[in-house]
Design a protein around this motif. Sequence first.
Motif, PDB file in Angstrom:
ATOM      1  N   TYR A  78       3.018  -5.248  -6.192  1.00  0.00           N
ATOM      2  CA  TYR A  78       1.784  -6.031  -6.170  1.00  0.00           C
ATOM      3  C   TYR A  78       1.302  -6.066  -4.568  1.00  0.00           C
ATOM      4  O   TYR A  78       1.957  -6.755  -3.877  1.00  0.00           O
ATOM      5  N   GLU A  79       0.271  -5.345  -3.799  1.00  0.00           N
ATOM      6  CA  GLU A  79      -0.181  -5.556  -2.930  1.00  0.00           C
ATOM      7  C   GLU A  79      -1.234  -6.639  -2.847  1.00  0.00           C
ATOM      8  O   GLU A  79      -2.288  -6.450  -3.415  1.00  0.00           O
ATOM      9  N   THR A  80      -1.204  -7.454  -2.109  1.00  0.00           N
ATOM     10  CA  THR A  80      -2.010  -8.679  -2.004  1.00  0.00           C
ATOM     11  C   THR A  80      -3.265  -8.411  -0.921  1.00  0.00           C
ATOM     12  O   THR A  80      -3.020  -7.202  -0.229  1.00  0.00           O
ATOM     13  N   TRP A  81      -4.106  -9.340  -0.735  1.00  0.00           N
ATOM     14  CA  TRP A  81      -5.161  -9.189  -0.009  1.00  0.00           C
ATOM     15  C   TRP A  81      -4.846 -10.243   1.422  1.00  0.00           C
ATOM     16  O   TRP A  81      -4.279 -10.930   1.449  1.00  0.00           O
ATOM     17  N   ALA A  82      -5.879  -9.633   2.329  1.00  0.00           N
ATOM     18  CA  ALA A  82      -5.730 -10.384   3.424  1.00  0.00           C
ATOM     19  C   ALA A  82      -6.569 -11.743   3.349  1.00  0.00           C
ATOM     20  O   ALA A  82      -7.412 -11.700   2.735  1.00  0.00           O
ATOM     21  N   ARG A  83      -6.161 -12.599   4.389  1.00  0.00           N
ATOM     22  CA  ARG A  83      -6.873 -14.093   4.679  1.00  0.00           C
ATOM     23  C   ARG A  83      -8.235 -13.675   4.941  1.00  0.00           C
ATOM     24  O   ARG A  83      -8.477 -12.580   5.661  1.00  0.00           O
ATOM     25  N   GLN A  84      -9.206 -14.382   4.668  1.00  0.00           N
ATOM     26  CA  GLN A  84     -10.519 -14.190   4.803  1.00  0.00           C
ATOM     27  C   GLN A  84     -10.975 -14.341   6.238  1.00  0.00           C
ATOM     28  O   GLN A  84     -11.636 -13.571   6.799  1.00  0.00           O
ATOM     29  N   SER A  85      -9.787 -15.133   7.063  1.00  0.00           N
ATOM     30  CA  SER A  85      -9.948 -15.261   8.488  1.00  0.00           C
ATOM     31  C   SER A  85      -9.580 -13.986   9.302  1.00  0.00           C
ATOM     32  O   SER A  85      -9.679 -13.952  10.289  1.00  0.00           O
ATOM     33  N   ASP A  86      -8.620 -13.172   8.615  1.00  0.00           N
ATOM     34  CA  ASP A  86      -7.915 -11.792   9.384  1.00  0.00           C
ATOM     35  C   ASP A  86      -8.261 -10.523   8.617  1.00  0.00           C
ATOM     36  O   ASP A  86      -7.272 -10.066   8.159  1.00  0.00           O
ATOM     37  N   VAL A  97       3.471  -2.322   2.159  1.00  0.00           N
ATOM     38  CA  VAL A  97       3.756  -2.325   0.667  1.00  0.00           C
ATOM     39  C   VAL A  97       3.737  -0.903   0.354  1.00  0.00           C
ATOM     40  O   VAL A  97       4.832  -0.558  -0.438  1.00  0.00           O
ATOM     41  N   ALA A  98       3.103   0.009   1.017  1.00  0.00           N
ATOM     42  CA  ALA A  98       3.310   1.601   0.921  1.00  0.00           C
ATOM     43  C   ALA A  98       4.574   1.783   1.215  1.00  0.00           C
ATOM     44  O   ALA A  98       5.338   2.645   0.696  1.00  0.00           O
ATOM     45  N   ALA A 102       7.477   3.540  -1.232  1.00  0.00           N
ATOM     46  CA  ALA A 102       7.978   4.784  -1.118  1.00  0.00           C
ATOM     47  C   ALA A 102       9.471   4.701  -0.936  1.00  0.00           C
ATOM     48  O   ALA A 102      10.174   5.634  -1.460  1.00  0.00           O
ATOM     49  N   GLU A 103       9.939   3.567  -0.219  1.00  0.00           N
ATOM     50  CA  GLU A 103      11.698   3.558  -0.188  1.00  0.00           C
ATOM     51  C   GLU A 103      12.220   3.285  -1.496  1.00  0.00           C
ATOM     52  O   GLU A 103      13.125   3.979  -1.779  1.00  0.00           O
ATOM     53  N   LEU A 104      11.611   2.471  -2.335  1.00  0.00           N
ATOM     54  CA  LEU A 104      12.107   2.119  -3.556  1.00  0.00           C
ATOM     55  C   LEU A 104      11.460   3.046  -4.653  1.00  0.00           C
ATOM     56  O   LEU A 104      11.960   2.898  -5.835  1.00  0.00           O
ATOM     57  N   GLY A 105      10.697   3.933  -4.472  1.00  0.00           N
ATOM     58  CA  GLY A 105      10.204   4.736  -5.684  1.00  0.00           C
ATOM     59  C   GLY A 105       9.230   3.965  -6.689  1.00  0.00           C
ATOM     60  O   GLY A 105       9.357   4.419  -7.688  1.00  0.00           O
ATOM     61  N   LEU A 106       8.252   3.012  -6.156  1.00  0.00           N
ATOM     62  CA  LEU A 106       7.707   1.940  -7.017  1.00  0.00           C
ATOM     63  C   LEU A 106       6.208   2.394  -7.035  1.00  0.00           C
ATOM     64  O   LEU A 106       5.791   2.916  -6.107  1.00  0.00           O
ATOM     65  N   GLU A 107       5.639   2.248  -8.123  1.00  0.00           N
ATOM     66  CA  GLU A 107       4.318   2.248  -8.251  1.00  0.00           C
ATOM     67  C   GLU A 107       3.442   1.178  -7.666  1.00  0.00           C
ATOM     68  O   GLU A 107       4.436  -0.064  -7.554  1.00  0.00           O
ATOM     69  N   ILE A 108       2.340   1.291  -7.218  1.00  0.00           N
ATOM     70  CA  ILE A 108       1.744   0.074  -6.431  1.00  0.00           C
ATOM     71  C   ILE A 108       0.511  -0.448  -6.943  1.00  0.00           C
ATOM     72  O   ILE A 108      -0.372   0.567  -7.549  1.00  0.00           O
ATOM     73  N   ALA A 109       0.335  -1.687  -7.117  1.00  0.00           N
ATOM     74  CA  ALA A 109      -1.006  -2.065  -7.598  1.00  0.00           C
ATOM     75  C   ALA A 109      -1.607  -2.619  -6.425  1.00  0.00           C
ATOM     76  O   ALA A 109      -1.767  -3.739  -6.000  1.00  0.00           O
ATOM     77  N   PRO A 110      -2.723  -1.655  -5.756  1.00  0.00           N
ATOM     78  CA  PRO A 110      -3.422  -2.260  -4.559  1.00  0.00           C
ATOM     79  C   PRO A 110      -4.562  -2.985  -4.659  1.00  0.00           C
ATOM     80  O   PRO A 110      -5.578  -2.648  -4.117  1.00  0.00           O
ATOM     81  N   ALA A 111      -4.243  -4.255  -4.938  1.00  0.00           N
ATOM     82  CA  ALA A 111      -5.109  -5.134  -5.274  1.00  0.00           C
ATOM     83  C   ALA A 111      -5.794  -5.446  -3.535  1.00  0.00           C
ATOM     84  O   ALA A 111      -7.174  -5.594  -3.696  1.00  0.00           O
ATOM     85  N   GLY A 112      -4.966  -5.586  -2.491  1.00  0.00           N
ATOM     86  CA  GLY A 112      -5.688  -5.570  -1.262  1.00  0.00           C
ATOM     87  C   GLY A 112      -6.590  -4.466  -0.830  1.00  0.00           C
ATOM     88  O   GLY A 112      -7.751  -4.802  -0.070  1.00  0.00           O
ATOM     89  N   GLN A 113      -6.505  -3.196  -1.187  1.00  0.00           N
ATOM     90  CA  GLN A 113      -7.340  -2.509  -0.869  1.00  0.00           C
ATOM     91  C   GLN A 113      -8.742  -2.566  -1.700  1.00  0.00           C
ATOM     92  O   GLN A 113      -9.433  -2.064  -1.234  1.00  0.00           O
ATOM     93  N   ALA A 114      -8.481  -3.113  -3.010  1.00  0.00           N
ATOM     94  CA  ALA A 114      -9.758  -3.096  -3.841  1.00  0.00           C
ATOM     95  C   ALA A 114     -10.477  -4.263  -2.978  1.00  0.00           C
ATOM     96  O   ALA A 114     -11.716  -4.174  -3.093  1.00  0.00           O
ATOM     97  N   ALA A 143      -8.331  -8.756  -8.773  1.00  0.00           N
ATOM     98  CA  ALA A 143      -6.879  -8.491  -8.805  1.00  0.00           C
ATOM     99  C   ALA A 143      -6.039  -8.012 -10.246  1.00  0.00           C
ATOM    100  O   ALA A 143      -5.187  -7.051 -10.353  1.00  0.00           O
ATOM    101  N   ALA A 144      -6.610  -8.744 -11.305  1.00  0.00           N
ATOM    102  CA  ALA A 144      -6.159  -8.664 -12.615  1.00  0.00           C
ATOM    103  C   ALA A 144      -6.659  -7.018 -13.022  1.00  0.00           C
ATOM    104  O   ALA A 144      -5.819  -6.348 -13.584  1.00  0.00           O
ATOM    105  N   ALA A 145      -7.925  -6.419 -12.564  1.00  0.00           N
ATOM    106  CA  ALA A 145      -8.154  -5.152 -12.716  1.00  0.00           C
ATOM    107  C   ALA A 145      -7.500  -4.128 -12.440  1.00  0.00           C
ATOM    108  O   ALA A 145      -7.140  -3.238 -12.935  1.00  0.00           O
ATOM    109  N   VAL A 146      -7.150  -4.161 -11.058  1.00  0.00           N
ATOM    110  CA  VAL A 146      -6.256  -3.286 -10.551  1.00  0.00           C
ATOM    111  C   VAL A 146      -4.719  -3.384 -11.139  1.00  0.00           C
ATOM    112  O   VAL A 146      -4.187  -2.203 -11.303  1.00  0.00           O
ATOM    113  N   ILE A 147      -4.267  -4.559 -11.371  1.00  0.00           N
ATOM    114  CA  ILE A 147      -2.788  -4.671 -12.216  1.00  0.00           C
ATOM    115  C   ILE A 147      -3.270  -3.865 -13.357  1.00  0.00           C
ATOM    116  O   ILE A 147      -2.275  -3.173 -13.774  1.00  0.00           O
ATOM    117  N   ALA A 148      -4.110  -4.001 -14.080  1.00  0.00           N
ATOM    118  CA  ALA A 148      -4.264  -3.568 -15.666  1.00  0.00           C
ATOM    119  C   ALA A 148      -4.351  -1.926 -15.278  1.00  0.00           C
ATOM    120  O   ALA A 148      -3.640  -1.386 -15.965  1.00  0.00           O
TER     121      ALA A 148
END
Length: 199
Positions: A78-86, A97-98, A102-114, A143-148
């Motif tokens: 799970y990729e989280t989002w940045a704080r509102q101030s930053d 997260v990428a 890549a190192e562990l061969g995992l899929e990513i739920a890019p909530a932060g990018q969304a 975030a839930a939509a990205v995870i789904a």
Amino acid sequence: ATAKALYANLPYDPQKDLAPISLLVRASQLLVVNPSVPARTLAEFIAYAKANPGKMSFGSVGSGSGSRRNRPLRIVLYETWARQSDPPSQAALSAAVAAIGAELGLEIAPAGQAWARVLADPDPPVLHDRDGSHPTLAGSFLAAAVIALAIFPADLDRIAVPDDNGLASADATRLLAAARDVMRAGVTKQGPRQLKETS
């Protein structure tokens, strides 16, 4: 069975205070490696790890965890989002997260990018709560939509906005569309391989 190893101060002793009455579950555990590791068996992996100290990484679903389904376990990072101030820190969060994925061969739920995509739009819904860190209902929905969509990529176009989600229909539709756009843009991964058993 694992509680004693996981917790220092249990109020009971699992071996003395509990008695087994039935076997409920038997679970298989797998060791998987990134496709770039040249090992094809457990023996080859052990030899490779010993010959390359400090170069191996390890990831797990957590202490004491195991697969609870009769199908292969898929771990989604799970990729989280940045704080509102930053907001500029999102690039560093996404890159970190990428790299881990890549190192562990995992899929990513890019909530932060969304989140970044939605916040770049004119007049976006409010995603951050008053503390500037936690999500509002709209942020949680995104975030839930990205995870789904990360868990069910084959259903990218079939997952719909649920009724009674507490959001204005236009906002919910817009958030789901942003999640789909980010997932379509793609987070590439090369999944882990299962090592072959040797006798």
